[in-house]
Write a protein that holds these residues in place. Structure first.
Motif, PDB file in Angstrom:
ATOM      1  N   GLU A  71      18.898  19.428  22.397  1.00 11.46           N
ATOM      2  CA  GLU A  71      18.727  20.929  22.575  1.00 11.46           C
ATOM      3  C   GLU A  71      19.834  21.428  23.671  1.00 11.46           C
ATOM      4  OE1 GLU A  71      14.909  21.512  24.595  1.00 11.46           O
ATOM      5  OE2 GLU A  71      13.855  20.448  23.187  1.00 11.46           O
ATOM      6  N   ALA A  72      20.495  20.719  24.343  1.00 14.13           N
ATOM      7  CA  ALA A  72      21.512  21.071  25.192  1.00 14.13           C
ATOM      8  C   ALA A  72      22.816  21.374  24.280  1.00 14.13           C
ATOM      9  CB  ALA A  72      21.984  20.262  26.285  1.00 14.13           C
ATOM     10  N   LEU A  73      22.914  20.283  23.045  1.00 16.14           N
ATOM     11  CA  LEU A  73      24.299  20.709  22.348  1.00 16.14           C
ATOM     12  C   LEU A  73      24.013  21.532  21.299  1.00 16.14           C
ATOM     13  CD1 LEU A  73      24.934  16.793  21.371  1.00 16.14           C
ATOM     14  CD2 LEU A  73      26.508  18.405  22.432  1.00 16.14           C
ATOM     15  N   ILE A  74      22.656  21.990  20.851  1.00 12.51           N
ATOM     16  CA  ILE A  74      22.408  22.876  19.800  1.00 12.51           C
ATOM     17  C   ILE A  74      22.751  24.235  20.449  1.00 12.51           C
ATOM     18  CG2 ILE A  74      20.467  24.013  18.550  1.00 12.51           C
ATOM     19  CD1 ILE A  74      19.419  21.319  18.044  1.00 12.51           C
ATOM     20  N   ALA A  75      22.175  24.502  21.726  1.00 14.57           N
ATOM     21  CA  ALA A  75      22.327  25.540  22.581  1.00 14.57           C
ATOM     22  C   ALA A  75      23.934  26.151  22.725  1.00 14.57           C
ATOM     23  CB  ALA A  75      21.633  25.569  23.846  1.00 14.57           C
ATOM     24  N   HIS A  85      25.047  22.133  33.470  1.00 14.52           N
ATOM     25  CA  HIS A  85      24.226  23.586  33.745  1.00 14.52           C
ATOM     26  C   HIS A  85      23.274  23.408  32.457  1.00 14.52           C
ATOM     27  CE1 HIS A  85      22.879  27.144  34.804  1.00 14.52           C
ATOM     28  NE2 HIS A  85      23.029  27.806  33.677  1.00 14.52           N
ATOM     29  N   SER A  86      23.990  23.258  31.184  1.00 13.39           N
ATOM     30  CA  SER A  86      23.342  23.204  29.875  1.00 13.39           C
ATOM     31  C   SER A  86      22.130  22.109  29.828  1.00 13.39           C
ATOM     32  CB  SER A  86      24.376  22.954  28.636  1.00 13.39           C
ATOM     33  OG  SER A  86      23.687  22.925  27.515  1.00 13.39           O
ATOM     34  N   LEU A  87      22.626  21.010  30.167  1.00 13.43           N
ATOM     35  CA  LEU A  87      21.540  19.854  30.179  1.00 13.43           C
ATOM     36  C   LEU A  87      20.256  20.191  31.321  1.00 13.43           C
ATOM     37  CD1 LEU A  87      23.572  16.484  30.443  1.00 13.43           C
ATOM     38  CD2 LEU A  87      21.713  16.923  28.875  1.00 13.43           C
ATOM     39  N   ARG A  88      20.674  20.661  32.349  1.00 11.24           N
ATOM     40  CA  ARG A  88      19.649  21.325  33.343  1.00 11.24           C
ATOM     41  C   ARG A  88      18.616  22.206  32.714  1.00 11.24           C
ATOM     42  NH1 ARG A  88      20.371  18.399  38.017  1.00 11.24           N
ATOM     43  NH2 ARG A  88      22.369  17.953  38.644  1.00 11.24           N
ATOM     44  N   GLU A  89      19.317  23.188  31.911  1.00 10.74           N
ATOM     45  CA  GLU A  89      18.435  24.225  31.306  1.00 10.74           C
ATOM     46  C   GLU A  89      17.604  23.574  30.329  1.00 10.74           C
ATOM     47  OE1 GLU A  89      21.377  27.148  29.988  1.00 10.74           O
ATOM     48  OE2 GLU A  89      20.934  28.391  31.727  1.00 10.74           O
ATOM     49  N   ILE A 141      28.298  15.298  26.163  1.00 10.80           N
ATOM     50  CA  ILE A 141      28.578  16.670  26.054  1.00 10.80           C
ATOM     51  C   ILE A 141      29.853  17.324  26.393  1.00 10.80           C
ATOM     52  CG2 ILE A 141      27.850  18.981  26.819  1.00 10.80           C
ATOM     53  CD1 ILE A 141      24.872  17.829  27.099  1.00 10.80           C
ATOM     54  N   MET A 142      30.561  16.697  27.535  1.00 12.56           N
ATOM     55  CA  MET A 142      31.829  17.028  27.853  1.00 12.56           C
ATOM     56  C   MET A 142      32.830  16.680  26.714  1.00 12.56           C
ATOM     57  SD  MET A 142      31.824  16.277  31.896  1.00 12.56           S
ATOM     58  CE  MET A 142      33.704  16.204  31.841  1.00 12.56           C
ATOM     59  N   ASN A 143      32.652  15.787  26.163  1.00 12.36           N
ATOM     60  CA  ASN A 143      33.624  15.030  25.202  1.00 12.36           C
ATOM     61  C   ASN A 143      33.388  15.836  23.990  1.00 12.36           C
ATOM     62  OD1 ASN A 143      34.802  13.285  26.822  1.00 12.36           O
ATOM     63  ND2 ASN A 143      33.410  11.594  26.499  1.00 12.36           N
ATOM     64  N   GLU A 144      32.093  15.954  23.328  1.00 16.90           N
ATOM     65  CA  GLU A 144      31.802  16.580  21.988  1.00 16.90           C
ATOM     66  C   GLU A 144      32.257  18.097  22.006  1.00 16.90           C
ATOM     67  OE1 GLU A 144      31.097  15.017  19.329  1.00 16.90           O
ATOM     68  OE2 GLU A 144      31.145  13.154  20.441  1.00 16.90           O
ATOM     69  N   MET A 145      31.672  18.911  23.094  1.00 20.87           N
ATOM     70  CA  MET A 145      32.219  20.127  23.290  1.00 20.87           C
ATOM     71  C   MET A 145      33.134  20.653  23.787  1.00 20.87           C
ATOM     72  SD  MET A 145      29.410  21.049  21.506  1.00 20.87           S
ATOM     73  CE  MET A 145      29.444  22.766  21.843  1.00 20.87           C
ATOM     74  N   GLU A 146      33.888  19.739  24.327  1.00 22.28           N
ATOM     75  CA  GLU A 146      35.275  19.936  25.190  1.00 22.28           C
ATOM     76  C   GLU A 146      35.006  21.272  26.382  1.00 22.28           C
ATOM     77  OE1 GLU A 146      38.203  20.662  22.363  1.00 22.28           O
ATOM     78  OE2 GLU A 146      37.944  18.638  21.458  1.00 22.28           O
ATOM     79  N   ILE A 147      34.067  20.926  27.171  1.00 21.59           N
ATOM     80  CA  ILE A 147      33.647  21.861  27.982  1.00 21.59           C
ATOM     81  C   ILE A 147      33.847  21.179  29.494  1.00 21.59           C
ATOM     82  CG2 ILE A 147      32.344  23.335  26.705  1.00 21.59           C
ATOM     83  CD1 ILE A 147      29.767  22.153  27.890  1.00 21.59           C
ATOM     84  N   SER A 148      33.760  21.932  30.613  1.00 17.72           N
ATOM     85  CA  SER A 148      33.809  21.221  31.872  1.00 17.72           C
ATOM     86  C   SER A 148      32.445  20.678  32.229  1.00 17.72           C
ATOM     87  CB  SER A 148      34.013  22.650  32.830  1.00 17.72           C
ATOM     88  OG  SER A 148      32.812  23.304  33.103  1.00 17.72           O
ATOM     89  N   ARG A 149      32.486  19.965  33.483  1.00 23.64           N
ATOM     90  CA  ARG A 149      31.472  19.125  33.805  1.00 23.64           C
ATOM     91  C   ARG A 149      30.168  20.041  34.229  1.00 23.64           C
ATOM     92  NH1 ARG A 149      30.278  14.086  35.302  1.00 23.64           N
ATOM     93  NH2 ARG A 149      32.352  13.225  35.038  1.00 23.64           N
ATOM     94  N   THR A 150      30.680  21.228  34.952  1.00 23.36           N
ATOM     95  CA  THR A 150      29.466  22.064  35.539  1.00 23.36           C
ATOM     96  C   THR A 150      28.899  22.583  34.379  1.00 23.36           C
ATOM     97  OG1 THR A 150      31.234  23.970  35.732  1.00 23.36           O
ATOM     98  CG2 THR A 150      30.795  22.461  37.686  1.00 23.36           C
ATOM     99  N   ALA A 151      29.673  23.207  33.374  1.00 21.14           N
ATOM    100  CA  ALA A 151      28.827  23.723  32.031  1.00 21.14           C
ATOM    101  C   ALA A 151      28.034  22.868  31.258  1.00 21.14           C
ATOM    102  CB  ALA A 151      30.069  24.193  31.140  1.00 21.14           C
ATOM    103  N   ALA A 152      28.419  21.498  31.259  1.00 21.57           N
ATOM    104  CA  ALA A 152      27.479  20.503  30.571  1.00 21.57           C
ATOM    105  C   ALA A 152      26.458  20.132  31.488  1.00 21.57           C
ATOM    106  CB  ALA A 152      28.489  19.338  30.267  1.00 21.57           C
TER     107      ALA A 152
END
Length: 118
Positions: A111-115, A100-104, A87-98
């Motif tokens: 689902e995390a990537l779609i969100a 958090h999205s996965l945990r949600e 998720i970090m590599n594909e979306m170019e976001i920070s570790r914490t954001a990735a």
């Protein structure tokens, strides 16, 4: 006799007009009433403000508590390091954001990537 009639007319005219009262202190009561009303309104507004502030403070503390409980629940969700890196590599976001999205999304990468793309 004409003079007597005109004197009577003058006397009648004076009798119709009441003597003027001095208006020196008439406005004092009205001014005092306005000041009193202003003070009462200000007092009411300040008590309403205090009530509103306490309601807002209570609401904020409840929201903060709910947010903390939600974070505790999310922390219990098990996620994979590979998914976080993906998720970090594909979306170019920070570790914490990735994370958090996965945990949600309970660890579901799709689902995390779609969100994140919405």
């Amino acid at each position: 006799m004409a003079e007597a009639d005109s004197d009577l007319d003058l006397e009648n005219d004076e009798a119709e007009w009441p003597a003027e009262k001095p208006r020196k202190y008439d406005s004092g009561a009205a001014d005092l009433e306005r000041v009193t009303n202003y003070a009462e309104e200000k007092e009411i507004l300040s008590s309403d403000l205090e009530t509103a502030m306490s309601i807002i403070g209570d609401r904020r503390s409840r929201e903060q508590k709910a947010k903390q409980e939600r974070e505790k629940e999310l922390a219990k969700v098990i996620i994979k390091k590979e998914d976080v890196k993906l998720i970090m590599n594909e979306m170019e976001i920070s570790r914490t954001a990735a994370e958090h999205s996965l945990r949600e999304h309970l660890g579901n990468v799709v689902e995390a990537l779609i969100a994140l793309t919405d």
